[in-house]
Design a protein around this motif. Sequence first.
Motif, PDB file in Angstrom:
ATOM      1  N   VAL A 136       0.889  -1.243   0.042  1.00 37.26           N
ATOM      2  CA  VAL A 136       0.003  -0.065   0.016  1.00 37.26           C
ATOM      3  C   VAL A 136       0.978   1.210   0.090  1.00 37.26           C
ATOM      4  CG1 VAL A 136      -2.102  -1.075   1.253  1.00 37.26           C
ATOM      5  CG2 VAL A 136      -0.398  -0.030   2.494  1.00 37.26           C
ATOM      6  N   ALA A 137       0.548   2.519  -0.662  1.00 36.02           N
ATOM      7  CA  ALA A 137       1.057   3.473  -0.419  1.00 36.02           C
ATOM      8  C   ALA A 137       0.707   4.496   0.715  1.00 36.02           C
ATOM      9  CB  ALA A 137       0.759   4.267  -1.862  1.00 36.02           C
ATOM     10  N   ILE A 138       1.861   4.753   1.327  1.00 32.07           N
ATOM     11  CA  ILE A 138       1.925   5.710   2.356  1.00 32.07           C
ATOM     12  C   ILE A 138       2.041   7.063   1.891  1.00 32.07           C
ATOM     13  CG2 ILE A 138       2.623   6.401   5.019  1.00 32.07           C
ATOM     14  CD1 ILE A 138       1.241   3.418   4.802  1.00 32.07           C
ATOM     15  N   ALA A 139       0.975   8.097   2.196  1.00 36.45           N
ATOM     16  CA  ALA A 139       1.231   9.225   1.774  1.00 36.45           C
ATOM     17  C   ALA A 139       0.794  10.293   2.598  1.00 36.45           C
ATOM     18  CB  ALA A 139       0.201   9.398   0.538  1.00 36.45           C
ATOM     19  N   LYS A 140       0.956  11.691   2.362  1.00 37.75           N
ATOM     20  CA  LYS A 140       0.457  13.087   2.855  1.00 37.75           C
ATOM     21  C   LYS A 140      -0.437  13.660   1.816  1.00 37.75           C
ATOM     22  CE  LYS A 140       3.423  12.967   6.419  1.00 37.75           C
ATOM     23  NZ  LYS A 140       4.537  13.833   6.544  1.00 37.75           N
ATOM     24  N   VAL A 141      -1.551  14.098   2.597  1.00 40.88           N
ATOM     25  CA  VAL A 141      -2.722  14.746   1.889  1.00 40.88           C
ATOM     26  C   VAL A 141      -3.253  15.678   2.730  1.00 40.88           C
ATOM     27  CG1 VAL A 141      -4.302  12.844   2.239  1.00 40.88           C
ATOM     28  CG2 VAL A 141      -4.658  14.376   0.389  1.00 40.88           C
ATOM     29  N   VAL A 142      -3.689  16.831   2.042  1.00 42.14           N
ATOM     30  CA  VAL A 142      -4.164  17.958   2.634  1.00 42.14           C
ATOM     31  C   VAL A 142      -5.820  17.867   2.291  1.00 42.14           C
ATOM     32  CG1 VAL A 142      -4.606  20.139   3.034  1.00 42.14           C
ATOM     33  CG2 VAL A 142      -2.244  19.422   2.758  1.00 42.14           C
ATOM     34  N   ILE A 143      -6.610  17.706   3.370  1.00 41.85           N
ATOM     35  CA  ILE A 143      -7.990  17.682   3.281  1.00 41.85           C
ATOM     36  C   ILE A 143      -8.765  18.753   4.119  1.00 41.85           C
ATOM     37  CG2 ILE A 143     -10.361  16.332   3.328  1.00 41.85           C
ATOM     38  CD1 ILE A 143      -8.380  13.824   3.105  1.00 41.85           C
ATOM     39  N   ARG A 144      -9.443  19.443   3.404  1.00 46.70           N
ATOM     40  CA  ARG A 144      -9.866  20.859   4.411  1.00 46.70           C
ATOM     41  C   ARG A 144      -9.059  21.521   5.121  1.00 46.70           C
ATOM     42  NH1 ARG A 144     -13.882  16.591   5.202  1.00 46.70           N
ATOM     43  NH2 ARG A 144     -15.581  16.714   3.742  1.00 46.70           N
ATOM     44  N   ASN A 145      -7.854  21.895   4.502  1.00 42.28           N
ATOM     45  CA  ASN A 145      -6.813  22.573   5.323  1.00 42.28           C
ATOM     46  C   ASN A 145      -6.112  21.776   6.492  1.00 42.28           C
ATOM     47  OD1 ASN A 145      -7.245  25.047   3.633  1.00 42.28           O
ATOM     48  ND2 ASN A 145      -8.629  25.643   4.816  1.00 42.28           N
ATOM     49  N   LYS A 146      -6.281  20.511   6.521  1.00 43.20           N
ATOM     50  CA  LYS A 146      -5.632  19.778   7.290  1.00 43.20           C
ATOM     51  C   LYS A 146      -4.773  18.844   6.800  1.00 43.20           C
ATOM     52  CE  LYS A 146      -9.188  20.477  11.090  1.00 43.20           C
ATOM     53  NZ  LYS A 146     -10.238  19.969  11.659  1.00 43.20           N
ATOM     54  N   GLN A 147      -3.398  18.459   7.018  1.00 42.22           N
ATOM     55  CA  GLN A 147      -2.567  17.393   6.354  1.00 42.22           C
ATOM     56  C   GLN A 147      -2.925  16.272   7.322  1.00 42.22           C
ATOM     57  OE1 GLN A 147       1.731  17.458   6.872  1.00 42.22           O
ATOM     58  NE2 GLN A 147       1.784  17.657   4.683  1.00 42.22           N
ATOM     59  N   HIS A 148      -3.155  15.178   6.379  1.00 43.31           N
ATOM     60  CA  HIS A 148      -3.273  13.831   6.947  1.00 43.31           C
ATOM     61  C   HIS A 148      -2.208  12.938   6.604  1.00 43.31           C
ATOM     62  CE1 HIS A 148      -7.551  14.773   8.132  1.00 43.31           C
ATOM     63  NE2 HIS A 148      -7.577  15.473   7.166  1.00 43.31           N
ATOM     64  N   LEU A 149      -1.968  11.891   7.326  1.00 44.87           N
ATOM     65  CA  LEU A 149      -1.145  10.645   6.726  1.00 44.87           C
ATOM     66  C   LEU A 149      -2.251   9.836   6.289  1.00 44.87           C
ATOM     67  CD1 LEU A 149       1.625   9.502   7.058  1.00 44.87           C
ATOM     68  CD2 LEU A 149       0.738   8.071   9.040  1.00 44.87           C
ATOM     69  N   ALA A 150      -1.856   9.117   5.350  1.00 40.30           N
ATOM     70  CA  ALA A 150      -2.989   8.168   4.810  1.00 40.30           C
ATOM     71  C   ALA A 150      -2.188   7.081   4.062  1.00 40.30           C
ATOM     72  CB  ALA A 150      -3.652   8.966   3.635  1.00 40.30           C
ATOM     73  N   ALA A 151      -3.127   6.171   3.691  1.00 41.24           N
ATOM     74  CA  ALA A 151      -2.652   4.740   2.944  1.00 41.24           C
ATOM     75  C   ALA A 151      -3.687   4.636   1.845  1.00 41.24           C
ATOM     76  CB  ALA A 151      -2.974   3.570   3.900  1.00 41.24           C
TER      77      ALA A 151
END
Length: 281
Positions: A136-151
Amino acid sequence: MARAIWSGVISFGLVSVPVRMYTATESKELKFHFLDRRDMAPIGYDKVNKETGKSVDPDNIVRGFEVDKGRYVELTEEDIDRLDIELTHAIDICDFVSIDEIDPIYFRKAYYLLPQDGAEKPYRLLVKALEETGRVAIAKVVIRNKQHLAAVRPVEDALVLETMYYADEVRQPEQAPRPQVREPEVEMAKTLIENLAAKWDPAKYHDRYRGELLDLLKKKAKGQKLPEPSTEEGGEVVDLMEALRQSVAATKKRRAPAKRKTSGAKKKTGARRKTASRKAS
């Protein structure tokens, strides 16, 4: 010691294990308040200054953060622009890891990712590559002005993005007592687990509580007679080994028909093979 939010039992077969429930994760996202820009007092949902009790004009409502108890600082769009984090619409992949290495406790919320027009082929390529590598890809993403760690992982020919907790948001469990358990008890428990084993089928599980609660509310709205409140309580199991024995015996009876069907199927398959062999000769 943390405060338990629930207490009850884990039950399987005739075995009951009393437990207390504690929150395992905590969000460390910054929480902001609406403030009256004239005196920096917090604004309630009804747009009233909590200190003066007077209504506040929308032009005087700003967003702020509580830096100390009762002391707030305003956060402006210009302040956000000062951050050294680009609020892009990109899902930036950091690593590819094995899904087996990720404890489910880290997962928060799932979102489907579907291709935009013209991106079907590279989308399909990523799905296929993740499926065949088991990663799985571990990524950083900004959703609604908040940065999240994501898979990002493949699910039935589609990509799913699951936001995750950061390491400092996952609490460590308190050390529980570790009494000695006898090997026969362990073996009996393992047998019970195997007897209750099944293939994962999410469609077989339903929210009975929600369904019965909705049914009760509909009956109440129509003025129909309601059932009497339940007063049953789970019984405490004193003899663990005896409870295990009885549970194993009960689950063996439940699985017996399935085993007989399997053996019958094998006999039929063998008979077909013999018939085919005679025809071939």
